[in-house]
Scaffold this motif. Structure first.
Motif, PDB file in Angstrom:
ATOM      1  N   PHE A  75       0.864  -1.159  -0.146  1.00 11.39           N
ATOM      2  CA  PHE A  75       0.024   0.144   0.171  1.00 11.39           C
ATOM      3  C   PHE A  75       0.879   1.289   0.065  1.00 11.39           C
ATOM      4  CE2 PHE A  75      -3.241  -2.655   2.248  1.00 11.39           C
ATOM      5  CZ  PHE A  75      -3.763  -2.939   1.173  1.00 11.39           C
ATOM      6  N   LEU A  76       2.113   1.128   0.656  1.00 16.38           N
ATOM      7  CA  LEU A  76       2.867   2.588   0.595  1.00 16.38           C
ATOM      8  C   LEU A  76       3.360   2.456  -0.731  1.00 16.38           C
ATOM      9  CD1 LEU A  76       4.710   2.044   3.949  1.00 16.38           C
ATOM     10  CD2 LEU A  76       2.901   3.401   3.283  1.00 16.38           C
ATOM     11  N   ALA A  77       3.539   1.557  -1.433  1.00 16.79           N
ATOM     12  CA  ALA A  77       3.954   1.640  -3.011  1.00 16.79           C
ATOM     13  C   ALA A  77       2.967   2.302  -3.676  1.00 16.79           C
ATOM     14  CB  ALA A  77       4.393   0.336  -3.336  1.00 16.79           C
ATOM     15  N   ASP A  78       1.579   1.665  -3.368  1.00 19.05           N
ATOM     16  CA  ASP A  78       0.574   2.096  -4.414  1.00 19.05           C
ATOM     17  C   ASP A  78      -0.653   1.855  -3.977  1.00 19.05           C
ATOM     18  OD1 ASP A  78      -1.163   2.634  -6.422  1.00 19.05           O
ATOM     19  OD2 ASP A  78      -0.592   0.942  -7.719  1.00 19.05           O
ATOM     20  N   CYS A  79      -1.543   2.840  -3.552  1.00 21.08           N
ATOM     21  CA  CYS A  79      -2.812   2.419  -3.107  1.00 21.08           C
ATOM     22  C   CYS A  79      -3.951   3.371  -3.758  1.00 21.08           C
ATOM     23  CB  CYS A  79      -2.851   2.649  -1.513  1.00 21.08           C
ATOM     24  SG  CYS A  79      -4.489   1.984  -0.747  1.00 21.08           S
ATOM     25  N   SER A  80      -3.875   3.242  -4.990  1.00 20.88           N
ATOM     26  CA  SER A  80      -4.735   4.047  -5.664  1.00 20.88           C
ATOM     27  C   SER A  80      -5.950   3.300  -6.609  1.00 20.88           C
ATOM     28  CB  SER A  80      -4.012   4.591  -6.750  1.00 20.88           C
ATOM     29  OG  SER A  80      -3.183   3.667  -7.867  1.00 20.88           O
ATOM     30  N   THR A  81      -6.042   2.274  -6.401  1.00 16.48           N
ATOM     31  CA  THR A  81      -7.209   1.459  -6.924  1.00 16.48           C
ATOM     32  C   THR A  81      -8.338   1.407  -5.916  1.00 16.48           C
ATOM     33  OG1 THR A  81      -6.267  -0.746  -6.398  1.00 16.48           O
ATOM     34  CG2 THR A  81      -5.608   0.117  -8.311  1.00 16.48           C
ATOM     35  N   ALA A  82      -9.306   1.179  -6.434  1.00 14.82           N
ATOM     36  CA  ALA A  82     -10.523   1.209  -5.510  1.00 14.82           C
ATOM     37  C   ALA A  82     -10.580  -0.071  -4.631  1.00 14.82           C
ATOM     38  CB  ALA A  82     -11.842   0.942  -6.126  1.00 14.82           C
ATOM     39  N   ALA A  83     -10.103  -1.341  -5.273  1.00 11.99           N
ATOM     40  CA  ALA A  83      -9.872  -2.465  -4.345  1.00 11.99           C
ATOM     41  C   ALA A  83      -8.631  -2.204  -3.160  1.00 11.99           C
ATOM     42  CB  ALA A  83      -9.515  -3.891  -5.409  1.00 11.99           C
ATOM     43  N   ARG A  84      -7.727  -1.584  -3.561  1.00  8.15           N
ATOM     44  CA  ARG A  84      -6.595  -1.499  -2.740  1.00  8.15           C
ATOM     45  C   ARG A  84      -7.118  -0.704  -1.457  1.00  8.15           C
ATOM     46  NH1 ARG A  84      -0.437  -2.156  -4.147  1.00  8.15           N
ATOM     47  NH2 ARG A  84      -0.684  -3.816  -5.169  1.00  8.15           N
ATOM     48  N   ILE A  85      -7.801   0.534  -1.779  1.00  6.69           N
ATOM     49  CA  ILE A  85      -8.412   1.495  -0.751  1.00  6.69           C
ATOM     50  C   ILE A  85      -9.392   0.762   0.104  1.00  6.69           C
ATOM     51  CG2 ILE A  85      -9.777   3.464  -0.710  1.00  6.69           C
ATOM     52  CD1 ILE A  85      -8.257   4.450  -3.011  1.00  6.69           C
ATOM     53  N   ALA A  86     -10.183  -0.179  -0.554  1.00  4.79           N
ATOM     54  CA  ALA A  86     -11.103  -0.810   0.220  1.00  4.79           C
ATOM     55  C   ALA A  86     -10.411  -1.995   1.224  1.00  4.79           C
ATOM     56  CB  ALA A  86     -12.177  -1.840  -0.484  1.00  4.79           C
ATOM     57  N   LEU A  87      -9.426  -2.698   0.517  1.00  2.00           N
ATOM     58  CA  LEU A  87      -8.649  -3.622   1.484  1.00  2.00           C
ATOM     59  C   LEU A  87      -7.969  -3.140   2.577  1.00  2.00           C
ATOM     60  CD1 LEU A  87      -7.610  -6.495   1.598  1.00  2.00           C
ATOM     61  CD2 LEU A  87      -5.940  -5.847  -0.339  1.00  2.00           C
ATOM     62  N   ARG A  88      -7.419  -1.869   2.148  1.00  2.00           N
ATOM     63  CA  ARG A  88      -6.739  -1.004   3.295  1.00  2.00           C
ATOM     64  C   ARG A  88      -7.513  -0.706   4.622  1.00  2.00           C
ATOM     65  NH1 ARG A  88      -4.009   4.622   1.719  1.00  2.00           N
ATOM     66  NH2 ARG A  88      -6.062   5.118   1.682  1.00  2.00           N
ATOM     67  N   GLY A  89      -8.981  -0.203   4.218  1.00  2.00           N
ATOM     68  CA  GLY A  89      -9.891  -0.157   5.022  1.00  2.00           C
ATOM     69  C   GLY A  89     -10.329  -1.063   6.121  1.00  2.00           C
ATOM     70  N   ILE A  90     -10.283  -2.394   5.440  1.00  2.00           N
ATOM     71  CA  ILE A  90     -10.677  -3.670   5.890  1.00  2.00           C
ATOM     72  C   ILE A  90      -9.538  -4.139   6.965  1.00  2.00           C
ATOM     73  CG2 ILE A  90     -10.946  -5.920   5.687  1.00  2.00           C
ATOM     74  CD1 ILE A  90     -12.473  -5.392   2.879  1.00  2.00           C
ATOM     75  N   ILE A  91      -8.426  -3.894   6.613  1.00  2.00           N
ATOM     76  CA  ILE A  91      -7.229  -4.281   7.343  1.00  2.00           C
ATOM     77  C   ILE A  91      -7.050  -3.236   8.699  1.00  2.00           C
ATOM     78  CG2 ILE A  91      -4.851  -4.699   7.503  1.00  2.00           C
ATOM     79  CD1 ILE A  91      -4.863  -5.449   4.629  1.00  2.00           C
ATOM     80  N   LEU A  92      -7.386  -1.903   8.278  1.00  2.00           N
ATOM     81  CA  LEU A  92      -7.200  -1.250   9.391  1.00  2.00           C
ATOM     82  C   LEU A  92      -8.357  -1.561  10.560  1.00  2.00           C
ATOM     83  CD1 LEU A  92      -6.921   2.418   7.751  1.00  2.00           C
ATOM     84  CD2 LEU A  92      -5.212   1.313   9.166  1.00  2.00           C
ATOM     85  N   GLY A  93      -9.717  -1.947  10.202  1.00  2.00           N
ATOM     86  CA  GLY A  93     -10.581  -2.342  10.975  1.00  2.00           C
ATOM     87  C   GLY A  93     -10.476  -3.731  11.757  1.00  2.00           C
ATOM     88  N   ALA A  94      -9.370  -4.384  11.140  1.00  2.00           N
ATOM     89  CA  ALA A  94      -9.124  -5.900  11.694  1.00  2.00           C
ATOM     90  C   ALA A  94      -7.746  -5.748  12.502  1.00  2.00           C
ATOM     91  CB  ALA A  94      -9.075  -6.745  10.450  1.00  2.00           C
ATOM     92  N   LEU A  95      -7.334  -4.776  12.539  1.00  2.00           N
ATOM     93  CA  LEU A  95      -5.850  -4.758  12.858  1.00  2.00           C
ATOM     94  C   LEU A  95      -5.498  -5.031  14.590  1.00  2.00           C
ATOM     95  CD1 LEU A  95      -3.139  -4.105  11.619  1.00  2.00           C
ATOM     96  CD2 LEU A  95      -3.251  -1.931  12.194  1.00  2.00           C
TER      97      LEU A  95
END
Ligand SMILES: C[S@@+](CC[C@H](N)C(=O)[O-])C[C@H]1O[C@@H](n2cnc3c(N)ncnc32)[C@H](O)[C@@H]1O
Length: 372
Positions: free
Chosen positions: A127-147
């Motif tokens: 994500f630090l290298a690239d978090c520009s697609t909708a799927a990555r943005i959604a995935l990052r949000g999911i991981i933040l919630g589950a961290l």
């Protein structure tokens, strides 16, 4: 009145956040009073409740927050994607990347099973290298919630050892807690946790233009609309209550996942000043002015504000002071109830020694100088 869409609202709960206001608050206002095509701004967007409400009603919105966690969570509520895309992305990242930067102190060894931590680090670096697609943005949000969060009896829903979910524990305290109770981190199934959450949050939702921006709202350019001919018709927000200034240190684990330090960073950057009531009101005034500069002539501003009892400052006086010469004229102040009555803003951050105070909703119109 906008019609109520028949959609799920689960996505609003993708990641806990301090001091969020209930979805009903911005949703109720916009549903009753906004018109089709209105633009919505929240200059202290937190977990993006206002932006999500706007999306549900098909309205475009901008959310601004100086906390990286807030901006990332808000962004995840504005994308359109689906479970298949999210799962393809997580598999792609985990198959392709080797992690190189894995924290190794005792805290980290007790917080996460080493294989889980390795997967989290691979995702973090991707994500630090690239978090520009909708799927990555959604995935990052999911991981933040589950961290981090509590261990569950039935199936695991969080990646961590036993933890609070709303705020990250401080390492020394957490390490003592786990050791004393013999709590070791489990090798949870990262893909299964993500998939279950993706199914819960990313069902069918209306599309609407929405932007989450990581920026300091005291700076004028932070609130500029994404298109130069656009003006905001609604500003619905809730600034930090006076004295609440630990948004970033209290979210240090989620902040680490977004590229921050792997130890708690107590530096408070780009947050409204809490040094004294005068500075606090002056900072808020600057944000109201910036919002006025990008709002339409008949725009409305609605601010939910309250206090915490360990700061002896009257929230009504504080907020009224912030509106002087702000470009807005307050026309109504409504009692929003106490922070402990029902699911209110302050409820999630109350510690046992912090008593809530009443909350108020301030309604203001653009002040063009002619209404006196
Ligand atoms: C009360 S919370 C907003 C909660 C939001 N209503 C929700 O439902 O999640 C206040 C937010 O203001 C943000 N904040 C503080 N100072 C800021 C600044 N100078 N610029 C932008 N955001 C700021 C904090 O990071 C925090 O997320």
């Amino acid at each position: 009145m906008l019609s109520e869409p028949n959609v799920q609202t689960a996505l609003n709960g993708i990641c806990p956040y301090f001091t969020m206001f209930p979805l009903d608050f911005p949703f109720g206002i916009l549903k009753k009073q906004a018109k089709k095509g209105d633009h919505v701004l929240d200059p202290f967007c937190g977990r993006g409740t206002t932006n999500f409400a706007a999306r549900l009603l098909g309205l475009s919105s901008l959310g601004v927050d100086s906390s990286p966690v807030a901006a990332a969570v808000t962004a995840s509520k504005l994308v359109s994607t689906n479970v298949e895309e999210i799962m393809a992305e997580v598999r792609h990242i985990l198959n392709a990347r080797e992690s190189c930067d894995v924290p190794s102190s005792e805290f980290w060894r007790l917080a996460y099973h080493h294989e889980v931590l390795d997967a989290l680090c691979r995702l973090r670096e991707a994500f630090l290298a690239d978090c520009s697609t909708a799927a990555r943005i959604a995935l990052r949000g999911i991981i933040l919630g589950a961290l981090h969060g509590p261990k569950q009896k039935t199936f695991q829903s969080y990646f961590s050892n036993q933890c609070p979910r709303t705020y990250a524990p401080k390492p020394a305290y957490a390490t003592r807690f786990w050791r004393k109770r013999g709590l070791m981190p489990e090798q949870v199934d990262v893909l299964a946790i993500i998939e279950r959450r993706a199914r819960r949050y990313f069902g069918t939702l209306p599309d609407a233009d929405g932007t989450a921006r990581l920026a300091d709202s005291r700076k004028r350019e932070s609130l500029l609309p994404t298109s130069s001919d656009e003006r905001f018709d609604w500003v619905i927000t809730s600034p930090p209550y006076y004295g609440m200034r630990t948004y970033i240190p209290d979210q240090w684990l989620r902040n680490w996942f977004l590229g921050g330090s792997d130890v708690v960073d107590y530096t408070i950057r780009n947050q409204i000043a809490h040094s004294n009531t005068g500075d606090f009101a002056a900072d808020l005034r600057q944000v109201w002015r910036n919002a006025a500069a990008v709002s339409s002539g008949d725009a409305k501003l609605v601010v939910r504000f309250g206090g915490i009892a360990d700061r002896q400052a009257n929230p009504l006086d504080l907020l009224e002071n912030s509106f002087a010469n702000s470009g807005w004229r307050v026309f109504a102040i409504r009692d929003a109830g106490s922070a402990v009555e029902g699911k209110r803003q302050a409820t999630t951050f109350l510690r046992s020694d912090t008593k809530p105070m009443a909350e108020y909703d301030f309604w203001a119109l653009k002040d063009d100088g002619s209404r006196h």
